[in-house]
Design a protein around this motif. Structure first.
Motif, PDB file in Angstrom:
ATOM      1  N   GLN A 104     -15.053  -4.577  -2.498  1.00  0.00           N
ATOM      2  CA  GLN A 104     -15.120  -3.324  -1.745  1.00  0.00           C
ATOM      3  C   GLN A 104     -16.300  -3.320  -0.779  1.00  0.00           C
ATOM      4  O   GLN A 104     -16.182  -2.871   0.363  1.00  0.00           O
ATOM      5  N   ASP A 132      -3.774   3.517  -5.025  1.00  0.00           N
ATOM      6  CA  ASP A 132      -3.553   4.368  -3.853  1.00  0.00           C
ATOM      7  C   ASP A 132      -4.721   4.298  -2.867  1.00  0.00           C
ATOM      8  O   ASP A 132      -5.163   5.310  -2.317  1.00  0.00           O
ATOM      9  N   GLN A 133      -5.199   3.080  -2.592  1.00  0.00           N
ATOM     10  CA  GLN A 133      -6.326   2.904  -1.674  1.00  0.00           C
ATOM     11  C   GLN A 133      -5.906   2.909  -0.210  1.00  0.00           C
ATOM     12  O   GLN A 133      -6.747   2.820   0.677  1.00  0.00           O
ATOM     13  N   TYR A 171       0.823  -1.209   0.000  1.00  0.00           N
ATOM     14  CA  TYR A 171       0.000   0.000   0.000  1.00  0.00           C
ATOM     15  C   TYR A 171       0.861   1.264   0.000  1.00  0.00           C
ATOM     16  O   TYR A 171       0.465   2.303  -0.560  1.00  0.00           O
ATOM     17  N   SER A 215      -6.357  -0.484   2.976  1.00  0.00           N
ATOM     18  CA  SER A 215      -7.338  -1.480   2.540  1.00  0.00           C
ATOM     19  C   SER A 215      -6.940  -2.149   1.226  1.00  0.00           C
ATOM     20  O   SER A 215      -7.620  -3.077   0.767  1.00  0.00           O
ATOM     21  N   LEU A 216      -5.840  -1.705   0.628  1.00  0.00           N
ATOM     22  CA  LEU A 216      -5.449  -2.167  -0.706  1.00  0.00           C
ATOM     23  C   LEU A 216      -5.391  -3.690  -0.793  1.00  0.00           C
ATOM     24  O   LEU A 216      -6.036  -4.306  -1.649  1.00  0.00           O
ATOM     25  N   GLU A 242       0.689   4.268  -2.729  1.00  0.00           N
ATOM     26  CA  GLU A 242       0.513   5.668  -2.341  1.00  0.00           C
ATOM     27  C   GLU A 242       1.641   6.560  -2.855  1.00  0.00           C
ATOM     28  O   GLU A 242       1.463   7.765  -3.008  1.00  0.00           O
ATOM     29  N   LEU A 264      -8.662  -1.389 -10.445  1.00  0.00           N
ATOM     30  CA  LEU A 264      -8.620  -0.849  -9.087  1.00  0.00           C
ATOM     31  C   LEU A 264      -7.535   0.213  -8.975  1.00  0.00           C
ATOM     32  O   LEU A 264      -6.504   0.148  -9.641  1.00  0.00           O
ATOM     33  N   SER A 265      -7.754   1.173  -8.098  1.00  0.00           N
ATOM     34  CA  SER A 265      -6.773   2.240  -7.889  1.00  0.00           C
ATOM     35  C   SER A 265      -5.656   1.751  -6.970  1.00  0.00           C
ATOM     36  O   SER A 265      -5.929   1.109  -5.952  1.00  0.00           O
ATOM     37  N   GLN A 277      -8.764  -5.636  -0.262  1.00  0.00           N
ATOM     38  CA  GLN A 277      -9.765  -5.507  -1.329  1.00  0.00           C
ATOM     39  C   GLN A 277      -9.300  -6.144  -2.635  1.00  0.00           C
ATOM     40  O   GLN A 277     -10.112  -6.376  -3.537  1.00  0.00           O
ATOM     41  N   LYS A 302     -14.810  -5.934  -8.520  1.00  0.00           N
ATOM     42  CA  LYS A 302     -14.218  -5.086  -7.491  1.00  0.00           C
ATOM     43  C   LYS A 302     -15.274  -4.509  -6.547  1.00  0.00           C
ATOM     44  O   LYS A 302     -14.995  -4.282  -5.365  1.00  0.00           O
TER      45      LYS A 302
END
Length: 466
Positions: free
Chosen positions: A139, A289-290, A33, A293-294, A37, A286-287, A297, A135
Motif C-alpha cells: 500500500q 472493495d479497494q 475490482y 488500486s485493488l 466493489e 486485504l479488503s 496492491q 500489505k
C-alpha cells in the motif's frame, strides 16, 4: 479513395487478435475490482449470464455491421439497403463509438504507466519481491509511486504512448497476428501459475467462497449497470473495435463460431484473474472493495510469496503491458482509420492527431486527478473515474443500443444474409438471433441503462404499477 481491406489469414488469427484486443486491463484490472466493489459471487454470476445473453449476441451485431460495409467505424453505418441510401443520421452511432474510444484511451494509457512504474521499480530494487512483503508495504509503495507521484506516472504514461506510436507507424494487423500466437499462451500460463500458488495460501478458500458463492442481497440496479459496462468493456464493444476488426473478415467466415470463441476465451481469462486476486486478498487480510488500486496492491504481495518472485513479477507485468498494447493499438486504430478515411489526411498525421489529442486532453488530466487536480470531482468521481464511468457505462451502452437498432430495424434482412453467409450457415439460429437483437435486447439494455443511471425512476415505476 476507399482504403482496401485486407483479410485475416485464418479464423484462429482473427480470434487471437480479438482476444488480444479484449484481454488486457479489462479482464485483469477492471473485472476484479468491480467484483470486489459489488460483493463477489453475485457479480460473477450476473457477469457470466450477461456475457452469454448480451455479450456474444452484440459481438455478432458489430461483426455484421463491420464485415458488411468493410469501412471505418463511422462509414460502416452508411451504404444502401434494398436499393435505398441509408440516412446519414445513423452515422451518429459511429461518432458515439469514437467518443467512447477516446474516453477509454484517456485513462487506459495511464494504467499502462502504472504497469511500467512497477516494472522499473522491481528491476531497480526499489520494490523488492524476493522475500515476502506485508500489505502495508504494498500500500505504501502504491501511494508513494502512483497516487502521490503524478510526474513519474505521467512520464511512464508518455513512454507507453510512445511505444504505441512506434508500432502504429509500422502497421498493426500483421504485428498483432504474429505476436498473439505466442503472447496469449504465455500470459495464460503465467496466470495459471499465480492461480495455483494463490489457492495454496492460508485462508485462500475464504476468498474463493467470496468470489464464487453469490450473495443475492448484493444484486441491485448498480450491479447490473456495472456488469453491462464491464461486458462491453471486456469485449471491446461499443467503440468501433469489433466493427473495424470484422471489416477485415472474409465473406465465408463463420462469425457465430468466432463470436462464441471470443466470449468464452474472454470469460475464462476474467475468471482466472479473479482466482489470481481474491484468495490472496483474504489470505493477507486485504479488503476486496479497494477500487481501481485493488490489483496493483495485491499482485506484489502474491509475487513476494512465490519462488523467484522478482523475475516472475517482471515477466508478468511485461506480458500484461503487451496484452494492454494489443488492446490499445486496435482502439487507437479505430480513430486513426476514421480520421485517415474521413478527413483524407495522411496516416502519419492521423496517428499524431489521435495520440497527441488523447494524451493532452485525456491522459494528462487522468494523471493529475490523483495529484494537483484531485479536487475536481463529479458525483464523487475524479477525472480518471469519470472517463471510466462515462465511456464504460454510458457511451458504450448507447452505442451498442444504436447498433442493435441499426441491424434490427435498418439492415433487416440484409443482416440475416450477412450473418448466415447468404443462407448457408444456421438459418434457424440466425433468425432467432435476429429477432432477439431486434426486440428483446434493446429493451433489456434500455432498462439496465435507466436502472443504473436513473435508479429513482424505476422506483417510481414500480410504485405506480403496484
Amino acid at each position: 479513395m476507399q482504403t482496401p481491406r485486407q483479410t485475416w489469414s485464418s479464423s484462429l488469427t482473427y480470434v487471437l487478435t480479438v482476444a488480444g484486443a479484449t484481454i488486457g486491463f479489462g479482464a485483469t484490472w477492471r473485472f476484479p475490482y468491480l467484483v470486489g466493489e459489488n460483493g463477489g459471487g453475485a457479480y460473477v454470476l450476473i457477469f457470466v449470464l450477461a456475457m452469454i445473453l448480451v455479450g456474444i449476441p452484440v459481438i455478432l451485431v458489430e461483426n455484421v455491421i463491420g464485415r458488411r460495409a468493410q469501412k471505418n467505424a463511422i462509414d460502416a453505418f452508411g451504404g444502401e439497403v434494398n436499393g435505398k441510401k441509408i440516412s446519414r443520421f445513423y452515422k451518429i452511432i459511429g461518432y458515439l463509438g469514437i467518443a467512447g474510444a477516446f474516453g477509454i484511451m484517456a485513462y487506459y494509457m495511464v494504467l499502462g504507466g502504472y504497469v511500467i512504474t512497477y516494472i522499473t521499480n522491481i528491476i531497480s530494487g526499489n520494490l523488492n519481491l524476493a522475500s515476502p512483503i506485508e500489505k502495508d508495504i504494498a500500500q505504501s509503495f502504491y501511494e508513494n509511486n502512483i497516487t502521490h507521484n503524478p510526474l513519474m506516472v505521467g512520464i511512464y504514461t508518455g513512454i507507453f504512448v510512445l511505444i504505441n506510436w512506434i508500432i502504429l507507424k509500422k502497421g498493426v494487423i500483421d504485428g498483432i497476428e504474429r505476436s498473439m500466437k505466442y503472447l496469449m499462451p504465455l500470459l495464460f500460463i503465467c496466470l495459471l501459475i499465480m492461480v495455483a500458488r494463490n489457492l495454496t495460501l492460508p485462508n485462500a478458500m475464504e476468498g474463493v467462497r467470496f468470489y464464487l458463492l453469490p450473495d443475492f442481497s448484493k444484486i441491485n440496479a448498480r450491479l447490473f449497470i456495472d456488469v453491462l459496462g464491464q461486458v462491453f468493456f471486456a469485449l471491446s464493444l461499443g467503440f468501433g473495435v469489433m466493427i473495424t476488426l470484422s471489416s477485415y473478415l472474409q465473406k465465408n467466415e463463420n462469425m457465430i463460431k468466432t463470436a462464441v470463441a471470443t466470449g468464452i476465451l474472454n470469460t475464462i481469462i476474467a475468471l482466472l484473474a479473479g482466482f489470481m486476486i481474491f484468495p490472496s486478498l483474504f489470505s493477507f487480510g486485504l479488503s476486496p472493495d479497494q477500487g481501481q488500486s485493488l490489483v496493483f496492491q495485491t499482485l506484489p504481495i502474491v509475487f513476494s510469496h512465490i519462488y523467484f518472485g522478482n523475475i516472475l513479477a517482471v515477466v508478468f507485468f511485461l506480458l500484461l503491458i503487451t496484452a494492454a498494447l494489443t488492446t490499445s493499438l486496435p482502439i487507437y486504430e479505430v480513430i486513426i482509420t476514421t480520421l485517415h478515411e474521413k478527413l483524407k489526411v495522411s496516416r502519419t498525421m492521423a496517428i499524431n492527431i489521435t495520440l497527441g489529442s488523447i494524451f493532452i486532453l485525456g491522459n494528462i488530466p487522468c494523471v493529475l486527478s490523483y495529484g494537483p487536480w484531485e479536487h475536481i470531482t463529479w458525483n464523487g468521481k475524479n477525472i480518471f473515474d469519470m472517463f471510466d464511468y462515462v465511456s464504460g457505462n454510458i457511451l458504450f451502452v448507447l452505442t451498442s443500443l444504436g447498433t442493435l437498432f441499426f441491424v434490427g430495424w435498418v439492415l433487416k434482412s440484409q443482416s440475416l444474409k450477412e450473418l448466415s453467409n447468404n443462407g448457408t450457415l444456421h438459418p434457424l439460429l440466425v433468425k432467432i438471433w435476429y429477432y432477439y437483437v431486434k426486440f428483446f435486447l434493446p429493451f433489456i439494455v434500455v432498462l439496465i441503462f435507466i436502472a443504473g443511471n436513473f435508479p429513482k425512476s424505476l422506483e417510481y415505476l414500480f410504485a405506480f404499477l403496484r
